[in-house]
Enzyme design. Structure first.
Site, PDB file in Angstrom:
ATOM      1  N   GLY A   1       0.832  -1.186   0.000  1.00  0.00           N
ATOM      2  CA  GLY A   1       0.000   0.000   0.000  1.00  0.00           C
ATOM      3  C   GLY A   1       0.869   1.240   0.000  1.00  0.00           C
ATOM      4  O   GLY A   1       2.055   1.177   0.368  1.00  0.00           O
TER       5      GLY A   1
ATOM      6  N   CYS B   1       6.460   0.371   7.530  1.00  0.00           N
ATOM      7  CA  CYS B   1       6.063   1.476   6.647  1.00  0.00           C
ATOM      8  C   CYS B   1       7.209   1.783   5.685  1.00  0.00           C
ATOM      9  O   CYS B   1       8.367   1.847   6.105  1.00  0.00           O
ATOM     10  CB  CYS B   1       5.763   2.712   7.498  1.00  0.00           C
ATOM     11  SG  CYS B   1       5.289   4.152   6.534  1.00  0.00           S
ATOM     12  N   LEU B   2       6.863   1.992   4.424  1.00  0.00           N
ATOM     13  CA  LEU B   2       7.874   2.338   3.412  1.00  0.00           C
ATOM     14  C   LEU B   2       8.594   3.644   3.760  1.00  0.00           C
ATOM     15  O   LEU B   2       9.700   3.881   3.288  1.00  0.00           O
ATOM     16  CB  LEU B   2       7.210   2.467   2.039  1.00  0.00           C
ATOM     17  CG  LEU B   2       6.722   1.149   1.418  1.00  0.00           C
ATOM     18  CD1 LEU B   2       5.751   1.416   0.281  1.00  0.00           C
ATOM     19  CD2 LEU B   2       7.896   0.313   0.939  1.00  0.00           C
TER      20      LEU B   2
ATOM     21  N   GLN C   1       3.270   9.991   0.970  1.00  0.00           N
ATOM     22  CA  GLN C   1       4.550   9.262   0.979  1.00  0.00           C
ATOM     23  C   GLN C   1       5.377   9.540  -0.265  1.00  0.00           C
ATOM     24  O   GLN C   1       6.572   9.226  -0.288  1.00  0.00           O
ATOM     25  CB  GLN C   1       4.308   7.751   1.097  1.00  0.00           C
ATOM     26  CG  GLN C   1       3.720   7.355   2.443  1.00  0.00           C
ATOM     27  CD  GLN C   1       3.545   5.859   2.524  1.00  0.00           C
ATOM     28  OE1 GLN C   1       2.547   5.317   2.068  1.00  0.00           O
ATOM     29  NE2 GLN C   1       4.532   5.174   3.089  1.00  0.00           N
TER      30      GLN C   1
ATOM     31  N   HIS D   1      -1.998   7.718   7.141  1.00  0.00           N
ATOM     32  CA  HIS D   1      -1.044   8.598   6.452  1.00  0.00           C
ATOM     33  C   HIS D   1      -1.723   9.892   5.991  1.00  0.00           C
ATOM     34  O   HIS D   1      -1.103  10.959   5.992  1.00  0.00           O
ATOM     35  CB  HIS D   1      -0.453   7.900   5.217  1.00  0.00           C
ATOM     36  CG  HIS D   1       0.781   7.097   5.480  1.00  0.00           C
ATOM     37  ND1 HIS D   1       1.924   7.632   6.024  1.00  0.00           N
ATOM     38  CD2 HIS D   1       1.068   5.791   5.240  1.00  0.00           C
ATOM     39  CE1 HIS D   1       2.857   6.684   6.129  1.00  0.00           C
ATOM     40  NE2 HIS D   1       2.362   5.558   5.662  1.00  0.00           N
TER      41      HIS D   1
ATOM     42  N   HIS E   1      -3.728   1.725   7.765  1.00  0.00           N
ATOM     43  CA  HIS E   1      -2.385   2.337   7.720  1.00  0.00           C
ATOM     44  C   HIS E   1      -2.348   3.500   6.724  1.00  0.00           C
ATOM     45  O   HIS E   1      -1.855   4.595   7.042  1.00  0.00           O
ATOM     46  CB  HIS E   1      -1.369   1.253   7.333  1.00  0.00           C
ATOM     47  CG  HIS E   1       0.053   1.732   7.255  1.00  0.00           C
ATOM     48  ND1 HIS E   1       1.011   1.407   8.185  1.00  0.00           N
ATOM     49  CD2 HIS E   1       0.687   2.515   6.340  1.00  0.00           C
ATOM     50  CE1 HIS E   1       2.159   1.980   7.850  1.00  0.00           C
ATOM     51  NE2 HIS E   1       1.995   2.652   6.729  1.00  0.00           N
ATOM     52  N   GLU E   2      -2.902   3.276   5.521  1.00  0.00           N
ATOM     53  CA  GLU E   2      -2.847   4.335   4.490  1.00  0.00           C
ATOM     54  C   GLU E   2      -3.746   5.514   4.853  1.00  0.00           C
ATOM     55  O   GLU E   2      -3.406   6.674   4.596  1.00  0.00           O
ATOM     56  CB  GLU E   2      -3.225   3.776   3.113  1.00  0.00           C
ATOM     57  CG  GLU E   2      -2.377   2.616   2.613  1.00  0.00           C
ATOM     58  CD  GLU E   2      -0.885   2.781   2.779  1.00  0.00           C
ATOM     59  OE1 GLU E   2      -0.376   3.910   2.830  1.00  0.00           O
ATOM     60  OE2 GLU E   2      -0.200   1.744   2.886  1.00  0.00           O
TER      61      GLU E   2
HETATM   62 NI    NI Z   1       3.329   3.784   5.598  1.00  0.00          NI
END
Ligand code: NI
Length: 162
Positions: A47, A90-91, A52, A136, A132-133
């Site tokens: 995701g 998380c990326l 991000q 963000h 999670h998204e």
């Molecule tokens: Ni993330």
């Protein structure tokens, strides 16, 4: 489709901003979605949220293993049920994972990439990724949900981050 540079915590303040609603769908939004999908796939993510990649708009993409990518614009959680402990990475916070609580299932409404109303009911990993998204989009990171720092550990950069 172009891979975009990932914003990283704590250096990029966009990760702590509240993202703005998309008012109408145009080519730039569709390009953003295509680029986000490319970026998610290149980083083996499940995701990605627009902040991000440095874009403070309410757009998220997801891709569960073995499934097609999904984009949701202006997503809102309208229902959550259950609670379970998950391991999450998380990326934008490379090299760490933590144990936190997420819902077992969520229902999200929003627009699809053509701007048509869409409703997604998800369980398990997809529900976790949606929560999670959507966090963000409100400047919230999974580390904010850690009960203690003991729940955070270093990991090899891997797959399944979001
Ligand atoms: Ni993330």
């Amino acid at each position: 489709m172009v891979m975009r540079a990932l914003c990283r915590f704590p250096g990029d303040p966009v990760l702590r901003q509240k993202a703005k609603r998309v008012s109408s769908i145009d080519g730039s939004i569709q390009r953003l979605i295509d680029d986000m999908v490319e970026t998610m796939q290149q980083t083996n993510g499940v995701g990605l949220a627009a902040p991000q990649v440095g874009v403070p708009l309410r757009v998220v993409v997801l891709q569960m293993p073995g499934e097609e990518p999904v984009a949701i614009i202006n997503p809102e959680i309208v229902k959550r049920a259950g609670k379970r402990e998950v391991t999450e990475g998380c990326l934008s916070i490379a090299g760490y994972a933590g144990e936190i609580n997420r819902s077992v299932s969520v229902t999200v409404k929003g627009w699809d990439r053509q701007g048509k109303p869409t409703r997604v009911k998800a369980t398990g990993l997809m529900a976790q990724t949606l929560e999670h998204e959507l966090d963000h989009l409100n400047g919230v990171l999974y580390i904010d949900h850690l009960e203690s720092q003991d729940k955070l550990h270093k990991v090899e950069a891997g797959t399944g981050e979001m």
